[in-house]
Structure formats: C-alpha cells, structure tokens
Design a protein around this motif. Structure first.
Motif, PDB file in Angstrom:
ATOM      1  N   UNK A  27       0.979  -1.187   0.071  1.00 57.16           N
ATOM      2  CA  UNK A  27      -0.097   0.162  -0.126  1.00 57.16           C
ATOM      3  C   UNK A  27       0.785   1.188   0.131  1.00 57.16           C
ATOM      4  N   UNK A  28       0.366   2.232  -0.731  1.00 54.02           N
ATOM      5  CA  UNK A  28       1.059   3.444  -0.784  1.00 54.02           C
ATOM      6  C   UNK A  28       0.232   4.783  -0.685  1.00 54.02           C
ATOM      7  N   UNK A  29       0.709   5.659  -0.202  1.00 53.33           N
ATOM      8  CA  UNK A  29       0.217   7.133  -0.333  1.00 53.33           C
ATOM      9  C   UNK A  29       1.212   7.878  -1.218  1.00 53.33           C
ATOM     10  N   UNK A  30       0.766   8.570  -2.141  1.00 48.55           N
ATOM     11  CA  UNK A  30       1.340   9.670  -2.907  1.00 48.55           C
ATOM     12  C   UNK A  30       0.492  11.022  -2.909  1.00 48.55           C
ATOM     13  N   UNK A  31       1.366  12.196  -3.013  1.00 52.20           N
ATOM     14  CA  UNK A  31       0.824  13.423  -3.049  1.00 52.20           C
ATOM     15  C   UNK A  31       1.064  14.063  -4.359  1.00 52.20           C
ATOM     16  N   UNK A  32       0.283  14.915  -5.013  1.00 51.51           N
ATOM     17  CA  UNK A  32       0.456  15.626  -6.349  1.00 51.51           C
ATOM     18  C   UNK A  32       0.139  16.936  -6.129  1.00 51.51           C
ATOM     19  N   UNK A  33       1.021  17.866  -6.001  1.00 52.55           N
ATOM     20  CA  UNK A  33       0.958  19.196  -6.275  1.00 52.55           C
ATOM     21  C   UNK A  33       0.509  19.756  -7.770  1.00 52.55           C
ATOM     22  N   UNK A  34      -0.096  20.859  -7.976  1.00 53.41           N
ATOM     23  CA  UNK A  34      -0.381  21.309  -9.449  1.00 53.41           C
ATOM     24  C   UNK A  34       0.699  21.169 -10.262  1.00 53.41           C
ATOM     25  N   UNK A  35       0.451  20.645 -11.418  1.00 54.58           N
ATOM     26  CA  UNK A  35       1.524  20.771 -12.477  1.00 54.58           C
ATOM     27  C   UNK A  35       2.549  19.733 -12.175  1.00 54.58           C
ATOM     28  N   UNK A  36       2.734  18.970 -11.433  1.00 59.22           N
ATOM     29  CA  UNK A  36       3.759  18.155 -10.963  1.00 59.22           C
ATOM     30  C   UNK A  36       3.244  16.713 -10.857  1.00 59.22           C
ATOM     31  N   UNK A  37       4.274  15.881 -10.998  1.00 54.69           N
ATOM     32  CA  UNK A  37       4.243  14.534 -10.714  1.00 54.69           C
ATOM     33  C   UNK A  37       4.186  14.014  -9.430  1.00 54.69           C
ATOM     34  N   UNK A  38       3.750  12.633  -9.267  1.00 50.75           N
ATOM     35  CA  UNK A  38       3.322  12.181  -7.911  1.00 50.75           C
ATOM     36  C   UNK A  38       4.765  11.967  -6.931  1.00 50.75           C
ATOM     37  N   UNK A  39       4.545  12.355  -5.800  1.00 46.03           N
ATOM     38  CA  UNK A  39       5.652  12.094  -4.759  1.00 46.03           C
ATOM     39  C   UNK A  39       5.223  11.142  -3.713  1.00 46.03           C
ATOM     40  N   UNK A  40       5.951  10.203  -3.437  1.00 46.08           N
ATOM     41  CA  UNK A  40       5.664   8.946  -2.391  1.00 46.08           C
ATOM     42  C   UNK A  40       5.765   9.712  -1.058  1.00 46.08           C
ATOM     43  N   UNK A  41       4.770   9.550  -0.308  1.00 43.76           N
ATOM     44  CA  UNK A  41       4.513   9.950   1.066  1.00 43.76           C
ATOM     45  C   UNK A  41       5.141   8.956   1.957  1.00 43.76           C
ATOM     46  N   UNK A  42       4.609   7.585   1.700  1.00 44.67           N
ATOM     47  CA  UNK A  42       4.859   6.561   2.562  1.00 44.67           C
ATOM     48  C   UNK A  42       4.292   5.176   1.991  1.00 44.67           C
ATOM     49  N   UNK A  43       4.673   4.165   2.255  1.00 42.98           N
ATOM     50  CA  UNK A  43       4.444   2.909   2.062  1.00 42.98           C
ATOM     51  C   UNK A  43       4.291   1.729   3.230  1.00 42.98           C
ATOM     52  N   UNK A  44       3.554   0.848   2.861  1.00 43.64           N
ATOM     53  CA  UNK A  44       3.460  -0.292   3.730  1.00 43.64           C
ATOM     54  C   UNK A  44       3.484  -1.447   2.817  1.00 43.64           C
ATOM     55  N   UNK A  45       4.553  -2.123   3.244  1.00 42.86           N
ATOM     56  CA  UNK A  45       4.771  -3.703   2.858  1.00 42.86           C
ATOM     57  C   UNK A  45       4.651  -4.803   3.763  1.00 42.86           C
ATOM     58  N   UNK A  46       4.840  -4.650   4.919  1.00 40.13           N
ATOM     59  CA  UNK A  46       4.907  -5.683   6.046  1.00 40.13           C
ATOM     60  C   UNK A  46       5.343  -5.012   7.474  1.00 40.13           C
TER      61      UNK A  46
END
Lengths: 112, 115
Positions: free
Chosen positions: A33-52
């Motif tokens: 599981x992942x959460x990404x954030x996207x500011x206007x006009x930009x790509x997605x930036x990884x906020x955090x991840x869950x693997x185990x």
C-alpha cells in the motif's frame, strides 16, 4: 483484481487542524500500500508505503498511515496541517507484479 | 537531479497529428511505467516495461498508442492520428522493480492538448 476506493473527492480543513484521508482497498492477499501526493503541474511524490510489519507507518512531511486488515483500510493522517499540504492525495495498492493501481484521489483544501 | 525526466512538458497538436513523448527514467531502474491522467482523475495504467521487454500493454486505449524502450532505458510513448479524447497528462514512472512491487518514482508529466 485489486482496486482502491477513496470515498472523499474533496476535503477541507483549517490550518493547524488534524487530517484523516480515507482509503479502502480490495485485494485477496496481503497488499502493498502506498500514499502519494501531487501538487498542481507536478508528478506524484511518495509519502509513505506499507509492505509488511508494523501497521502504523511513518512517512515524510509529518504524515502517517495505519493499515487495518479487518477493515481493508489504509487511512492517511496528519496531526496538524499546514497551508502547503493543499494538494491531491492518491492511495494505491500493488500486487505480486510491479503494477500499482491508484485511487481517484482526494483533493485537500486548507482554510487559513 | 537524478529523477525521472519527461519531455516535452507541454505539447499541443492538431487532431490527426502524431505525437511522441519521451521518458528518461532514474538510472538503474529496471521497470518503467506509463500512465494517463485525465483532469481530476487518478493515474490510469497504460503500459509497463521490464528492461526492454514490454510485459503489459493492457491499458493502451487503442492501437493508435504505441510504446517502446529499445535499450532498456529511455522510453517513448507514441500516439498516432491523435483525437481530442487523447488530451490528458501522460506520466512516466520508474522503479527498481524486476517483478517485485517497489515504490514508483514519477516524472512531472507531459500535458498533451489536442485541438
């Protein structure tokens, strides 16, 4: 097949208030599981991840998320939002291969 | 920096023209992904490469869309005979991948507008 639901299209909170963005996933096994954030006009930036492991995951910019298997949820939280947190937030789920499936996003608005 | 680089940032084309969008992934990243993001929507998967092999192209909306990564590094997404519905932001991402889910690193995208 895996899928992600973000029930809230828009969320508005006051600066300094706490935040919780909801995410529900559908996947038969233990998901990535992942959460990404996207500011206007930009790509997605990884906020955090869950693997185990630990179900409470810490990320960048003061964000955290909690994996709850019983609820098929991975909600994103922040204790005190800043005006710069205004952006689009995407929850995503990955399966056995490299692919990641994204939710439709939640747009966060911050009131001064 | 050493992030994912996409060019051009903006592309305007007339309906019926062909366009080519370029993605330069992070050095050493095995996996490369293309997504299409319509206004107000999340990224929708288009296609995926592991090195030079295109392992999944199930998301390509029509045979007008074609992607390649001939040397396992830079990738090009080509759209032939563009239509207005092709207007969107095209995002490229790369990861260490290699068959395992890894965090993907995104470029800033190419905003394509078809007139």
């Amino acid at each position: 097949a895996q899928s992600v639901t973000q029930p809230d299209i828009h969320i508005t909170v006051s600066e300094g208030a706490s935040l919780e963005l909801r995410c529900n996933y559908s996947y038969g096994a233990t998901p990535y599981l992942f959460w990404y954030v996207q500011s206007p006009g930009q790509g997605l930036q990884l906020l955090l991840k869950y693997f185990s492991g630990d179900t409470l995951v810490q990320g960048i910019k003061g964000f955290e998320a909690e994996f709850k298997r019983s609820q098929s949820s991975f909600n994103l939280r922040k204790p005190s939002v800043h005006w710069s947190d205004a952006a689009e937030y995407f929850c995503a789920v990955g399966a056995r291969d490299d692919k990641i499936i994204f939710g439709k996003g939640t747009r966060l608005h911050i009131l001064p | 920096g050493a992030g994912v680089s996409q060019s051009p940032r903006y592309k305007v084309a007339k309906r019926g023209q062909d366009v080519a969008l370029r993605c330069d992934p992070i050095s050493g990243h095995v996996s490369l992904f293309w997504y299409q993001q319509a206004l107000g929507q999340g990224p929708e998967f288009l296609t995926y490469f592991q090195n030079e092999a295109q392992l999944d192209k199930s998301g390509l909306p029509s045979d007008r869309f074609f992607a390649e990564r001939p040397e396992g590094s830079v990738s090009t997404l080509k759209i032939q005979r563009t239509q207005q519905e092709d207007s969107a932001v095209y995002l490229c991402a790369s990861s260490f991948g290699g068959g395992k889910v890894q965090p993907q690193h995104f470029g800033d995208g190419t905003r394509l507008s078809i007139l």
